[in-house]
Design a protein around this motif. Structure first.
Motif, PDB file in Angstrom:
ATOM      1  N   CYS A  25      95.803  68.329   1.769  1.00 47.66           N
ATOM      2  CA  CYS A  25      96.033  69.665   1.223  1.00 47.66           C
ATOM      3  C   CYS A  25      97.470  70.144   1.448  1.00 47.66           C
ATOM      4  O   CYS A  25      97.874  71.167   0.918  1.00 47.66           O
ATOM      5  CB  CYS A  25      95.052  70.652   1.842  1.00 47.66           C
ATOM      6  SG  CYS A  25      95.435  71.009   3.573  1.00 47.66           S
ATOM      7  N   LYS A  26      98.238  69.423   2.279  1.00 46.80           N
ATOM      8  CA  LYS A  26      99.653  69.729   2.551  1.00 46.80           C
ATOM      9  C   LYS A  26      99.888  70.991   3.395  1.00 46.80           C
ATOM     10  O   LYS A  26     101.031  71.367   3.627  1.00 46.80           O
ATOM     11  CB  LYS A  26     100.457  69.885   1.241  1.00 46.80           C
ATOM     12  CG  LYS A  26     100.427  68.680   0.334  1.00 46.80           C
ATOM     13  CD  LYS A  26     101.378  68.906  -0.831  1.00 46.80           C
ATOM     14  CE  LYS A  26     101.532  67.696  -1.718  1.00 46.80           C
ATOM     15  NZ  LYS A  26     100.258  67.195  -2.303  1.00 46.80           N
ATOM     16  N   GLU A  27      98.830  71.639   3.852  1.00 48.64           N
ATOM     17  CA  GLU A  27      99.035  72.882   4.609  1.00 48.64           C
ATOM     18  C   GLU A  27      99.778  72.653   5.923  1.00 48.64           C
ATOM     19  O   GLU A  27     100.393  73.554   6.470  1.00 48.64           O
ATOM     20  CB  GLU A  27      97.689  73.571   4.877  1.00 48.64           C
ATOM     21  CG  GLU A  27      97.145  74.255   3.638  1.00 48.64           C
ATOM     22  CD  GLU A  27      95.740  74.823   3.866  1.00 48.64           C
ATOM     23  OE1 GLU A  27      95.479  75.326   4.980  1.00 48.64           O
ATOM     24  OE2 GLU A  27      94.917  74.757   2.937  1.00 48.64           O
ATOM     25  N   PHE A  30     103.149  68.508   5.593  1.00 50.28           N
ATOM     26  CA  PHE A  30     103.435  67.117   5.238  1.00 50.28           C
ATOM     27  C   PHE A  30     102.693  66.761   3.955  1.00 50.28           C
ATOM     28  O   PHE A  30     101.646  67.337   3.665  1.00 50.28           O
ATOM     29  CB  PHE A  30     103.036  66.181   6.388  1.00 50.28           C
ATOM     30  CG  PHE A  30     103.857  66.425   7.618  1.00 50.28           C
ATOM     31  CD1 PHE A  30     105.122  65.837   7.759  1.00 50.28           C
ATOM     32  CD2 PHE A  30     103.413  67.286   8.618  1.00 50.28           C
ATOM     33  CE1 PHE A  30     105.905  66.082   8.875  1.00 50.28           C
ATOM     34  CE2 PHE A  30     104.195  67.542   9.738  1.00 50.28           C
ATOM     35  CZ  PHE A  30     105.446  66.939   9.863  1.00 50.28           C
ATOM     36  N   PRO A  31     103.221  65.822   3.152  1.00 44.10           N
ATOM     37  CA  PRO A  31     102.640  65.540   1.839  1.00 44.10           C
ATOM     38  C   PRO A  31     101.231  64.979   1.907  1.00 44.10           C
ATOM     39  O   PRO A  31     100.434  65.237   0.997  1.00 44.10           O
ATOM     40  CB  PRO A  31     103.600  64.526   1.217  1.00 44.10           C
ATOM     41  CG  PRO A  31     104.419  63.977   2.349  1.00 44.10           C
ATOM     42  CD  PRO A  31     104.464  65.058   3.367  1.00 44.10           C
ATOM     43  N   THR A  32     100.905  64.229   2.968  1.00 40.56           N
ATOM     44  CA  THR A  32      99.559  63.640   3.055  1.00 40.56           C
ATOM     45  C   THR A  32      99.093  63.690   4.505  1.00 40.56           C
ATOM     46  O   THR A  32      99.898  63.861   5.434  1.00 40.56           O
ATOM     47  CB  THR A  32      99.568  62.149   2.641  1.00 40.56           C
ATOM     48  OG1 THR A  32     100.444  61.455   3.541  1.00 40.56           O
ATOM     49  CG2 THR A  32     100.049  61.944   1.212  1.00 40.56           C
ATOM     50  N   CYS A  33      97.783  63.465   4.663  1.00 39.36           N
ATOM     51  CA  CYS A  33      97.253  63.383   6.027  1.00 39.36           C
ATOM     52  C   CYS A  33      97.878  62.201   6.751  1.00 39.36           C
ATOM     53  O   CYS A  33      98.133  62.264   7.960  1.00 39.36           O
ATOM     54  CB  CYS A  33      95.733  63.216   6.005  1.00 39.36           C
ATOM     55  SG  CYS A  33      94.854  64.630   5.334  1.00 39.36           S
ATOM     56  N   SER A  48      97.876  71.221  16.038  1.00 35.16           N
ATOM     57  CA  SER A  48      97.428  72.557  15.641  1.00 35.16           C
ATOM     58  C   SER A  48      97.875  72.927  14.226  1.00 35.16           C
ATOM     59  O   SER A  48      97.354  73.866  13.634  1.00 35.16           O
ATOM     60  CB  SER A  48      97.933  73.596  16.642  1.00 35.16           C
ATOM     61  OG  SER A  48      99.343  73.497  16.750  1.00 35.16           O
ATOM     62  N   ALA A  49      98.821  72.179  13.658  1.00 33.92           N
ATOM     63  CA  ALA A  49      99.279  72.472  12.292  1.00 33.92           C
ATOM     64  C   ALA A  49      98.201  72.188  11.247  1.00 33.92           C
ATOM     65  O   ALA A  49      98.278  72.666  10.121  1.00 33.92           O
ATOM     66  CB  ALA A  49     100.543  71.676  11.973  1.00 33.92           C
TER      67      ALA A  49
END
Ligand code: SF4
Lengths: 457, 328
Positions: A25-27, A30-33, A48-49
């Protein structure tokens, strides 16, 4: 063992099967998990991000991030003693980080006078080693009197004698409470919880927020691991291990096993510093020093001595400093002019490099020869004579600079400089750089210096 | 939760080296001393073999050295004036081996240079005085060492002496002498893993079997570089156990010589800070702690100077060799 990026990814929303609805989801920024997982593995991001990690996954991740040997902190009067957090079996693999605390044991049953005398001696003791003041870390006060009040008095006397760390060696709750009150403002270590008393001691340690040592009999690591797991589950996480081994052979086996289990198998229940009592396994104070030496080299976090003498304290403090020196950083000595044996204006002037071994070998030879001399240490970036010369860090220019920048010219009446035999080729060039000086070529090895001086000066 | 004590198994093994030869073997020693053979890190006896305890060599000189600590003269008394008496005293103090150090002009009160004849005589007298295997070291001046040790090698042919120290600059002469007369060498390099390996290769390439070579990585005393020697030894021993053939030699170290030339050992009360404590206690602790620390890094032969240190170090070795069962 730290988790790899891929291991971490499997615990994140994107790595689940089937993937979590929020995967990639990029929240987190970062572009991917997967990208986030890689940054976590490199310790360049905080878990925690991501708001979508399951609590179980979060627990596993934080567990894996914890150091394999827990850092334990004692404190006294604003000073700290940290041990643990080691990462290697052999110092050359990286370095050993936190030198073991050196303590001396006193018994409250021996009377206040005796306790006070030893505490004052230990607290006052400081010895200089290559410009570093070295001192012992603290006192272990053993409860042998059977009287909680007397114990508290002994602890108070030790606190009054100086600013040292404390180990409270008592299993009686009333005595411990009284001692903790007497030691208010410090964070002592409580020694020790056993299979029989751990609930009560864990409660005391928890209430006082101090670390607790845990003892199992006769090097039984399984019993020890089970006990620490129980105590940690009860909420006391700052623990210290006593595997109960006391001799030379069994201590080495137990401490090596504990270090390997913690580092190589990530066994949390033994991932704590170890406390040792070399006096209990020794027949005299020299044997005690030798066993304490083993514990310094091989993995102790706290070493409690039964004998304090300046001579053994000096030797052990130096050994501790040596073993815990970062092998990646050769110790350098401060460039400058060093007087040996109160030299006068006619004493010989010798130059060498600031690599510590070079410096100490030369200094050593001079000192043991009994002859006065001036030792000029040039800044050769911490290299030995031959290496520095090969690297251009110990050439005529640098040596001349060392002479000019030091007070050598005002300290000696003559104008004669002895250079190491290995750099004899620099003689001509140096005489040009230092007009008015005569250059003498000394021996190649420090060991030949006394003979050379005897013959040539 | 079951906890299994980790056991590391290594593929490599340290070579066994036998010092000294009995009559049946072509010498005159009453016993020989074998060191090496380890298949584990020092004293981790639960995971491998350590078939021989490390040996203690006691250092004596061919005549009274001028530069030793007063404490050593006190400890050995009249014995220092005669190598044969001194060798017997060393044996009585518990030596496994005797290290005869030939003095040079620097160590001699009269500054004289020893002759080959004197060296032969000193070795002969020590061989007659004790049945222990012998190590013979030169004064440490390359040319003089060569001259004296070649004569010694011939004089004691077949005794399987350890000739030392055999360094980069003189190994050819000493190895040739060892080859010709049935001796061993102590190959010394300055605290460096690769230099140590290189010297072993050079020695082997001259044809001396590695069963006749001790590896001497150089010793720094406590406070004077012990950590460098310690780590080089740990690395050499790990390399040996992991199969590097050129590091699989038993290691010899000289804590006695290193510790006893320090101010800590040489200068008594008044000349040093009060925090250094009692002179004799400090000096002996210094030697013992240097030796025992290096034993934990893989030393197979430790050379000592003071009889009290010999007793202490031998007691530590005995307890370490008892593994987990060494009680007080
Ligand atoms: S926040 Fe990052 S790590 Fe978490 S689900 Fe979204 S993209 Fe994946």
């Amino acid at each position: 063992m730290p988790l790899s990026g891929l291991d971490i990814y499997k615990l994140l929303p994107g790595g689940q099967k089937p993937p979590h609805p929020k995967a990639n989801c990029k929240e987190c920024g970062f572009p991917t998990c997967l990208a986030f997982a890689m940054k976590l593995a490199a310790k360049q991001a905080e878990l925690s991000a991501c708001k979508y990690v399951s609590p179980e996954a979060a627990a596993r991740l934080s567990d894996a991030a914890a150091p394999p040997i827990r850092l334990i902190t004692l404190s006294a009067n604003g000073h700290k003693l940290e041990v643990g957090n080691e990462t290697v079996l052999h110092r050359h693999e990286k370095t050993f980080y936190h030198p073991p605390g050196l303590f001396v044991r006193v018994n409250d049953g021996d009377g206040l006078e005796r306790v006070r005398a030893v505490a004052e001696q230990v607290s006052r003791y400081v010895v200089d080693y290559v410009g570093m003041p070295l001192s012992l870390d603290g006192l272990a006060v053993a409860y042998t009197s059977g009287d909680p009040e007397q114990y508290a008095e002994a602890v108070a006397a030790v606190c009054k004698a100086g600013k040292k760390m404390l180990i409270l060696m008592a299993q009686d709750v009333a005595a411990l409470r009284a001692a903790l009150a007497a030691a208010a403002g410090r964070t002592p270590l409580i020694y020790a919880a056993t299979a029989d008393n751990w609930q009560a001691l864990a409660e005391v340690a928890k209430a006082a927020r101090v670390p607790l040592a845990v003892r199992a009999p006769d090097g039984n690591l399984e019993a020890l691991a089970n006990l620490t797991a129980q105590i940690a589950a009860a909420g006391v996480e700052d623990l210290v291990l006593d595997p109960g081994a006391r001799g030379f052979g069994d201590s080495l086996l137990a401490l090596t096993a504990i270090r390997r289990l913690a580092l190589k198998q990530n066994l949390r229940s033994l991932g704590y510093p170890v406390i040792t009592f070399p006096g209990e396994g020794a027949s005299n104070s020299c044997q005690e020093a030798a066993l304490a030496g083993q514990h310094i080299a091989k993995y102790a976090g706290y070493i409690v001595l039964d004998h304090f003498t300046p001579a053994t304290a000096y030797a052990l403090l130096v050994l501790r400093t040596n073993i815990y020196t970062d092998p990646q950083k050769p110790i350098q000595v401060e460039p400058g002019l060093y007087p040996i044996h109160n030299p006068g204006p006619d004493a010989p002037l010798m130059v060498t490099t600031n690599f510590s071994i070079t410096y100490f070998s030369v200094r050593n030879e001079l000192e043991s020869s009994g002859r006065p001399g001036w030792l000029l240490v040039a800044d050769a970036e911490g290299m030995s004579v031959l290496t520095a010369w090969a690297a251009g860090k110990f050439d005529a220019e640098r040596i001349a600079k060392a002479v000019k920048e030091s007070s050598a010219a005002s300290k000696v009446a003559h104008r004669r400089l002895i250079i190491p035999g290995h750099v004899a080729v620099l003689m001509g060039e140096l005489e040009e750089e230092l007009p008015g000086w005569t250059i003498h070529v000394g021996p190649r090895e420090a060991v030949d210096l006394p003979g050379f001086l005897k013959a040539a000066w | 939760m079951p906890v299994t004590i980790p056991q590391t198994k290594y593929a490599g093994k340290v070579r066994e080296v036998t010092i000294g030869a009995t009559r049946a073997e072509g010498g005159t020693r009453s016993r020989t001393v074998t060191v090496g053979g380890e298949t584990t890190l020092p004293f981790l006896l639960h995971e491998g073999e350590m078939p021989h305890p490390p040996a203690v060599a006691v250092e004596i000189c061919d005549r009274r050295p001028a530069d030793w600590s007063p404490l050593l003269y006190e400890a050995w008394g009249e014995a220092v004036n005669d190598p044969a008496t001194w060798a017997r005293a060393a044996e009585a103090a518990g030596a496994d081996l005797v290290l005869l150090h030939l003095t040079g002009p620097v160590q001699r009160a009269d500054g004289s240079t020893p002759t080959a004849q004197e060296a032969r005589q000193a070795v002969r007298r020590v061989l007659e005085a004790t049945g222990l295997p012998l190590l013979v070291f030169g004064p440490g001046i390359a040319d003089l060492d060569n001259e004296l040790l070649v004569a010694v090698a011939e004089e004691a042919a077949g005794e399987r002496l350890v000739l030392g120290v055999c360094e980069d600059k003189n190994y050819r002469t000493l190895v040739a002498a060892a080859l010709a007369h049935g001796h061993l060498v102590d190959g010394r390099t300055p605290m460096d893993v690769n230099l140590a390996k290189q010297l072993m290769i050079l020695i082997r390439d001259m044809g001396l079997p590695l069963e006749r070579v001790l590896m001497d990585p150089s010793t720094g005393a406590l406070g004077y570089g012990i950590e460098y020697g310690y780590s080089v030894m740990e690395r050499l021993r790990l390399a040996a156990l992991n199969g590097d053939a050129m590091t699989q030699q038993p290691m010899l170290v000289t804590p006695g010589e290193e510790a006893w030339r320090l101010k800590e050992a040489k200068v008594g009360d008044g000349g040093v800070p009060a925090a250094w404590g009692d002179w004799a206690e400090r000096a002996i602790t210094w030697e013992v702690l240097t030796a025992t620390t290096l034993l934990h890094a893989g030393a197979d032969v430790v050379c000592l100077r003071h009889p009290a240190s010999v007793a202490e170090v031998k007691a530590v070795i005995a307890r370490l060799m008892a593994g987990g069962k060494d009680g007080k």
